[in-house]
Scaffold this active site. Structure first.
Site, PDB file in Angstrom:
ATOM      1  N   GLU A 128     -11.319  -5.206   0.875  1.00 30.65           N
ATOM      2  CA  GLU A 128     -10.473  -6.024  -0.002  1.00 30.65           C
ATOM      3  C   GLU A 128     -11.250  -7.170  -0.647  1.00 30.65           C
ATOM      4  O   GLU A 128     -10.895  -7.671  -1.716  1.00 30.65           O
ATOM      5  CB  GLU A 128      -9.279  -6.558   0.781  1.00 30.65           C
ATOM      6  CG  GLU A 128      -8.154  -5.550   0.966  1.00 30.65           C
ATOM      7  CD  GLU A 128      -8.415  -4.486   2.022  1.00 30.65           C
ATOM      8  OE1 GLU A 128      -9.592  -4.198   2.331  1.00 30.65           O
ATOM      9  OE2 GLU A 128      -7.436  -3.916   2.514  1.00 30.65           O
ATOM     10  N   ARG A 185     -14.356  -1.558  -5.974  1.00 31.18           N
ATOM     11  CA  ARG A 185     -14.518  -0.811  -4.705  1.00 31.18           C
ATOM     12  C   ARG A 185     -15.038   0.595  -5.025  1.00 31.18           C
ATOM     13  O   ARG A 185     -14.440   1.325  -5.809  1.00 31.18           O
ATOM     14  CB  ARG A 185     -13.189  -0.747  -3.938  1.00 31.18           C
ATOM     15  CG  ARG A 185     -12.712  -2.123  -3.491  1.00 31.18           C
ATOM     16  CD  ARG A 185     -11.456  -2.050  -2.668  1.00 31.18           C
ATOM     17  NE  ARG A 185     -11.685  -1.373  -1.390  1.00 31.18           N
ATOM     18  CZ  ARG A 185     -10.709  -1.032  -0.549  1.00 31.18           C
ATOM     19  NH1 ARG A 185      -9.439  -1.281  -0.869  1.00 31.18           N
ATOM     20  NH2 ARG A 185     -10.997  -0.430   0.578  1.00 31.18           N
ATOM     21  N   ASN A 190      -4.421  -2.031  -4.531  1.00 36.10           N
ATOM     22  CA  ASN A 190      -5.743  -2.105  -3.877  1.00 36.10           C
ATOM     23  C   ASN A 190      -5.735  -1.196  -2.650  1.00 36.10           C
ATOM     24  O   ASN A 190      -6.342  -1.513  -1.621  1.00 36.10           O
ATOM     25  CB  ASN A 190      -6.057  -3.555  -3.493  1.00 36.10           C
ATOM     26  CG  ASN A 190      -7.545  -3.728  -3.164  1.00 36.10           C
ATOM     27  OD1 ASN A 190      -8.340  -2.807  -3.333  1.00 36.10           O
ATOM     28  ND2 ASN A 190      -7.905  -4.899  -2.684  1.00 36.10           N
ATOM     29  N   LYS A 229       0.072  -6.527   1.654  1.00 41.62           N
ATOM     30  CA  LYS A 229      -0.625  -5.235   1.548  1.00 41.62           C
ATOM     31  C   LYS A 229      -0.232  -4.309   2.701  1.00 41.62           C
ATOM     32  O   LYS A 229      -0.067  -3.110   2.507  1.00 41.62           O
ATOM     33  CB  LYS A 229      -2.147  -5.449   1.510  1.00 41.62           C
ATOM     34  CG  LYS A 229      -2.931  -4.172   1.234  1.00 41.62           C
ATOM     35  CD  LYS A 229      -4.409  -4.453   1.048  1.00 41.62           C
ATOM     36  CE  LYS A 229      -5.178  -3.279   0.452  1.00 41.62           C
ATOM     37  NZ  LYS A 229      -5.477  -2.202   1.365  1.00 41.62           N
ATOM     38  N   ASP A 245     -11.572  -2.520  10.812  1.00 41.69           N
ATOM     39  CA  ASP A 245     -10.477  -3.440  10.440  1.00 41.69           C
ATOM     40  C   ASP A 245     -10.161  -4.404  11.588  1.00 41.69           C
ATOM     41  O   ASP A 245     -10.127  -5.625  11.408  1.00 41.69           O
ATOM     42  CB  ASP A 245      -9.207  -2.661  10.057  1.00 41.69           C
ATOM     43  CG  ASP A 245      -9.389  -1.839   8.785  1.00 41.69           C
ATOM     44  OD1 ASP A 245     -10.467  -1.934   8.151  1.00 41.69           O
ATOM     45  OD2 ASP A 245      -8.458  -1.092   8.424  1.00 41.69           O
ATOM     46  N   ASP A 267       0.816  -1.226   0.000  1.00 38.90           N
ATOM     47  CA  ASP A 267       0.000   0.000   0.000  1.00 38.90           C
ATOM     48  C   ASP A 267       0.848   1.274   0.000  1.00 38.90           C
ATOM     49  O   ASP A 267       0.467   2.283  -0.605  1.00 38.90           O
ATOM     50  CB  ASP A 267      -0.954   0.025   1.212  1.00 38.90           C
ATOM     51  CG  ASP A 267      -2.247  -0.748   0.940  1.00 38.90           C
ATOM     52  OD1 ASP A 267      -2.293  -1.495  -0.050  1.00 38.90           O
ATOM     53  OD2 ASP A 267      -3.194  -0.596   1.725  1.00 38.90           O
ATOM     54  N   HIS A 311      -5.409  -9.381   2.996  1.00 37.16           N
ATOM     55  CA  HIS A 311      -4.385  -9.511   4.046  1.00 37.16           C
ATOM     56  C   HIS A 311      -4.987  -9.820   5.419  1.00 37.16           C
ATOM     57  O   HIS A 311      -4.461 -10.619   6.180  1.00 37.16           O
ATOM     58  CB  HIS A 311      -3.549  -8.233   4.113  1.00 37.16           C
ATOM     59  CG  HIS A 311      -4.339  -6.963   4.283  1.00 37.16           C
ATOM     60  ND1 HIS A 311      -3.919  -5.895   5.026  1.00 37.16           N
ATOM     61  CD2 HIS A 311      -5.562  -6.581   3.801  1.00 37.16           C
ATOM     62  CE1 HIS A 311      -4.813  -4.926   4.993  1.00 37.16           C
ATOM     63  NE2 HIS A 311      -5.812  -5.315   4.245  1.00 37.16           N
ATOM     64  N   ARG A 312      -6.139  -9.171   5.728  1.00 35.67           N
ATOM     65  CA  ARG A 312      -6.695  -9.372   7.081  1.00 35.67           C
ATOM     66  C   ARG A 312      -7.319 -10.756   7.242  1.00 35.67           C
ATOM     67  O   ARG A 312      -7.339 -11.302   8.347  1.00 35.67           O
ATOM     68  CB  ARG A 312      -7.694  -8.269   7.436  1.00 35.67           C
ATOM     69  CG  ARG A 312      -7.052  -6.931   7.495  1.00 35.67           C
ATOM     70  CD  ARG A 312      -7.776  -5.876   8.266  1.00 35.67           C
ATOM     71  NE  ARG A 312      -7.197  -4.593   7.892  1.00 35.67           N
ATOM     72  CZ  ARG A 312      -6.032  -4.120   8.322  1.00 35.67           C
ATOM     73  NH1 ARG A 312      -5.305  -4.825   9.177  1.00 35.67           N
ATOM     74  NH2 ARG A 312      -5.559  -2.971   7.893  1.00 35.67           N
TER      75      ARG A 312
HETATM   76  O1  LIG Z   1      -8.712   6.217   6.294  1.00 39.36           O
HETATM   77  C1  LIG Z   1      -8.117   5.159   6.528  1.00 39.36           C
HETATM   78  O2  LIG Z   1      -6.890   5.111   6.722  1.00 39.36           O
HETATM   79  C2  LIG Z   1      -8.902   3.913   6.566  1.00 39.36           C
HETATM   80  C3  LIG Z   1     -10.260   3.956   6.759  1.00 39.36           C
HETATM   81  C4  LIG Z   1     -11.099   2.743   6.909  1.00 39.36           C
HETATM   82  O3  LIG Z   1     -11.891   2.626   5.740  1.00 39.36           O
HETATM   83  P1  LIG Z   1     -13.457   3.069   5.659  1.00 39.36           P
HETATM   84  O4  LIG Z   1     -13.555   4.481   6.016  1.00 39.36           O
HETATM   85  O5  LIG Z   1     -13.734   2.786   4.220  1.00 39.36           O
HETATM   86  O6  LIG Z   1     -14.184   2.176   6.622  1.00 39.36           O
HETATM   87  C5  LIG Z   1     -10.257   1.475   7.083  1.00 39.36           C
HETATM   88  O7  LIG Z   1     -11.028   0.334   6.872  1.00 39.36           O
HETATM   89  C6  LIG Z   1      -9.076   1.454   6.151  1.00 39.36           C
HETATM   90  O8  LIG Z   1      -8.299   0.301   6.298  1.00 39.36           O
HETATM   91  C7  LIG Z   1      -8.165   2.636   6.417  1.00 39.36           C
HETATM   92  C1  LIG Z   2      -9.850  -1.685   4.226  1.00 33.11           C
HETATM   93  C2  LIG Z   2      -8.519  -1.723   4.198  1.00 33.11           C
HETATM   94  O1  LIG Z   2      -7.738  -1.095   3.303  1.00 33.11           O
HETATM   95  P1  LIG Z   2      -7.898   0.191   2.369  1.00 33.11           P
HETATM   96  O2  LIG Z   2      -6.960   1.201   2.953  1.00 33.11           O
HETATM   97  O3  LIG Z   2      -7.454  -0.277   1.023  1.00 33.11           O
HETATM   98  O4  LIG Z   2      -9.312   0.640   2.410  1.00 33.11           O
HETATM   99  C3  LIG Z   2      -7.771  -2.532   5.202  1.00 33.11           C
HETATM  100  O5  LIG Z   2      -6.536  -2.383   5.283  1.00 33.11           O
HETATM  101  O6  LIG Z   2      -8.372  -3.326   5.932  1.00 33.11           O
END
Ligand SMILES: O=C(O)C1=C[C@@H](OP(=O)(O)O)[C@@H](O)[C@H](O)C1
Ligand SMILES: C=C(OP(=O)(O)O)C(=O)O
Length: 443
Positions: free
Chosen positions: A350, A129, A99, A425, A322, A56, A394-395
């Site tokens: 994901e 997504r 992703n 990731k 998460d 990422d 990954h999770r």
């Molecule tokens: O802003 C961020 O860093 C994130 C927000 C969350 O997503 P959502 O806002 O789509 O729930 C989380 O699931 C993602 O892993 C990271």
């Molecule tokens: C939802 C996740 O990732 P993203 O930052 O791609 O949204 C995650 O890391 O669980």
């Protein structure tokens, strides 16, 4: 030490009777990608300590390079980013976003506001997504963003528009990252008058907005807030490098080790996040505490220890979507049925995480009810050996490593996890690190 066998296609985790140890966490994904973008948009040079090294962050670093932002990695733990003061030296680029939601959403807003000719695309799942709420918000105030595939989803083609609104409205019920993206781009829009971002309807995943506001502050921009309903940036504020910045350890990555400590003895200590963390996912530890684990915290560490069988939990997990996945797997070790509520966003991450979690928990013997925005898990008497599919998530891979802990050990079989490399990731060394806390195995 467990003898984890890593194969290209799967990993076999031998049953682990007891865990104990200390884990140094990789950097937070959420803080790393925000910091990279803010450093790129700043005036001045920023030294970033302990940036996450993973898929990422690589896509963000590569994209910034293609946009003409100069950066260097000076040693294993230090990156230096030369900010371009709100401009982008390269006006035309094709950007691969993998992703990474934290890369594509904030970059889309920044590129649309700064202007240029840019295409953004990712892996197949990225193209499923949603990004429509963000694109709609920006196009409604003069941006020029076009879908080149399915409407509402990447890939995107961004061309120069004129984006200097007084107000911009965005929906927050699908992902908080749309609001984060607009907030980070707001100082670029508020050239000579304030800009107010209004949240239409419900806002999910609120603690991630706190991370955004906190980091914007460190880069010299303050945001006025009317609860969660609207956010205002006054004109004349530009991002300024703080000189150097340290990335906290990843609180979501911490959840697997803390859960292991809570399930199988412990203590397990994670280093890199503590009492004063800016990440909402540190509140995962509160959920474990509610399940009966003993949690202790220091300035830069959190520790979890078990107190016998975990208690089942019934709670709203909207604030930690998460880390909530880790609770769903920890629920396999609880004394009854656990219910995780208000997690509809799992379906657009994901993979469809509600469906994936239900399918894989059933494979180890759990009784699972999957609702539109909840999951209910009743553990089996004894976990069954299973081959867990991970859906390039990954999770899913990291969570299901927990199914190799003591309950599984009663059967004496290894837990097989398919496609373990998907952990790249956010945590490329996950399985090696997990092996490091395993004390007694049945192999
Ligand atoms: O802003 C961020 O860093 C994130 C927000 C969350 O997503 P959502 O806002 O789509 O729930 C989380 O699931 C993602 O892993 C990271
Ligand atoms: C939802 C996740 O990732 P993203 O930052 O791609 O949204 C995650 O890391 O669980």
């Amino acid at each position: 030490m467990t003898q984890a066998k890593i194969y290209p296609q799967h990993i076999d985790l031998e049953p682990v009777m007891r865990v104990q140890g200390t884990v140094r966490l990789p950097g937070s994904k959420s803080i790393s990608n925000r910091t990279l973008l803010l450093a790129a948009l700043s005036e001045g040079t920023t030294t970033i300590h302990d940036l996450l090294a993973s898929d990422d962050t690589s896509v963000m670093l590569d994209a910034l390079r293609k946009l003409g932002i100069q950066w260097e990695q000076v040693d294993e733990r230090t990156h230096v980013v030369h900010g371009a003061a709100g401009r982008l030296p390269v006006g035309q680029a094709d950007l691969f976003m993998g992703n990474a939601g934290t890369a594509i959403r904030p970059l889309t807003a920044a590129l649309a506001v700064i202007g240029g000719d840019y295409t953004l695309h990712g892996v197949e799942r990225m193209h499923e997504r949603p990004i429509g709420d963000l694109v709609d918000a920006l196009n409604a105030v003069g941006a020029n963003i076009e879908y080149t595939g399915n409407p509402g989803y990447p890939p995107l083609h961004i061309r120069a528009g004129k984006v200097q609104p007084d107000r911009i409205a965005v929906r927050g019920n699908v992902s908080s990252q749309f609001l984060t993206a607009l907030l980070m781009a707001a100082p670029l829009m508020a050239v000579d008058k304030p800009v107010t971002i209004e949240v239409v309807g419900e806002l999910i995943s609120k603690p991630y907005i706190e991370i955004t506001l906190n980091l914007m502050r460190r880069f010299g921009v303050t945001v006025g807030q009317d609860g969660w309903a609207s956010f205002t940036v006054q004109p004349g504020q530009t991002y300024q490098s703080p000189g150097s910045i340290h990335v906290e350890g990843d609180a979501s990555s911490a959840s697997y080790f803390l859960a292991a400590g809570a399930i199988a003895g412990g203590p397990v200590r994670v280093e890199g996040v503590g009492k004063d963390s800016i990440q909402g996912d540190v509140r995962f530890a509160d959920a474990l505490e509610q399940m009966g684990a003993t949690i202790t915290k220091g300035d830069n560490w959190i520790e979890a220890k078990s107190n016998g069988v975990l208690k089942a939990i019934d709670a709203d997990f909207n604030h930690i979507p998460d880390a909530a996945m880790t609770i769903a797997v920890a629920a396999l070790y609880a004394d009854g049925t656990s219910t995780l509520r208000n997690i509809a966003s799992w379906r657009v991450k994901e993979t469809d995480r509600l469906a994936a979690m239900a399918t894989e928990l059933r494979k180890v013997g759990a009784t699972v009810e999957e609702g539109p925005d909840y999951i209910r898990v009743t553990p089996p008497d004894t976990l069954s050996h299973a081959t867990i599919d991970t859906y390039d998530d990954h999770r899913m891979a990291m969570c299901f490593s927990l199914a190799s802990l003591d309950g599984a050990a009663r059967r004496g079989n290894a837990m097989r996890i398919n496609d373990p490399k998907c952990v790249a990731k956010t945590f490329p060394d996950y399985f090696e690190t997990f092996s490091g806390i395993a004390q007694d195995t049945l192999s």
